[in-house]
Design a protein around this motif. Structure first.
Motif, short mmCIF file in Angstrom:
data_model
loop_
_atom_site.label_atom_id
_atom_site.label_comp_id
_atom_site.label_asym_id
_atom_site.label_seq_id
_atom_site.Cartn_x
_atom_site.Cartn_y
_atom_site.Cartn_z
N CYS A 1 -0.74 6.03 -4.64
CA CYS A 1 -1.16 7.36 -4.17
C CYS A 1 -2.61 7.26 -3.70
N ASN A 2 -3.01 8.22 -2.91
CA ASN A 2 -4.40 8.31 -2.52
C ASN A 2 -5.23 8.76 -3.73
N ASP B 1 -6.57 6.74 5.74
CA ASP B 1 -6.58 6.28 4.34
C ASP B 1 -7.51 5.09 4.21
N TYR C 1 0.82 -1.22 0.00
CA TYR C 1 0.00 0.00 0.00
C TYR C 1 0.85 1.27 0.00
N ASP D 1 -7.60 10.76 -4.01
CA ASP D 1 -7.93 12.19 -4.00
C ASP D 1 -6.70 13.10 -4.09
N ASN D 2 -5.52 12.53 -4.22
CA ASN D 2 -4.30 13.32 -4.37
C ASN D 2 -4.06 13.54 -5.87
N LYS E 1 -5.98 3.08 -2.00
CA LYS E 1 -4.74 3.48 -2.67
C LYS E 1 -4.85 3.08 -4.14
#
Length: 160
Positions: free
Chosen positions: A113-114, A148, A71, A116-117, A151
């Motif tokens: 990455c997330n 979180d 992750y 929403d990033n 991912k």
């Protein structure tokens, strides 16, 4: 591989500096599997503007990927807030891909990455990886306790 170039500093004990077109990476230190807190051997770098001593961020290359680290991915990066918007993370990752392949024998890397990033997602897309899944973080994972839930997991082929 990106050539190891002469650094901006003139010390004999100067760390390795990997030159790119836009940024250079300077190896700061290595943590072995034996001494790493989490058992993950990692190499840490600072990101500098090419041929300067102007630091714009930092990154790391994790040399092992287990279920927990899936992750997180093989690569982490952080560009200083005042330096964002210039694609420095993208350029640093391109150098890291070559280091991973040429010095450590990797054929593929995973980066995450997330969802929403947006900036990080755009960076990972620009690197031309394959989005293999949007993984749900297990409730027992430390990332879950940090808030979180998902991912985006990308795979990159780095072999020649």
């Amino acid at each position: 591989m990106k050539k190891i170039c002469g650094g901006f500093f003139s010390r004999d004990s100067e760390p390795k500096r990997y030159c790119g077109d836009t940024v250079d990476l300077i190896e700061k230190y290595r943590v072995s599997e034996r001494t790493a807190f989490d058992g993950i051997p990692t190499v840490y770098y600072d990101i500098y503007l090419h041929n300067t001593n102007h630091k714009v961020g930092k990154c790391d290359l994790r040399l092992k990927l287990d279920e927990r680290m899936y992750y997180y991915g093989h690569v982490g990066y952080n560009v200083l807030p005042k330096e964002r918007g210039h694609h420095y993370a993208y350029h640093a990752c391109k150098i890291l891909f070559e280091i991973a392949r040429d010095e450590f024998g990797f054929e593929e890397l995973y980066l995450t990455c997330n969802p929403d990033n947006e900036a990080s997602y755009k960076t990972l897309k620009k690197l031309n990886g394959e989005l293999i899944e949007v993984a749900e973080i297990p409730h027992y994972h430390e990332l879950y306790s940090q808030g979180d839930r998902f991912k985006c997991v990308f795979r990159y082929k780095v072999k020649l």
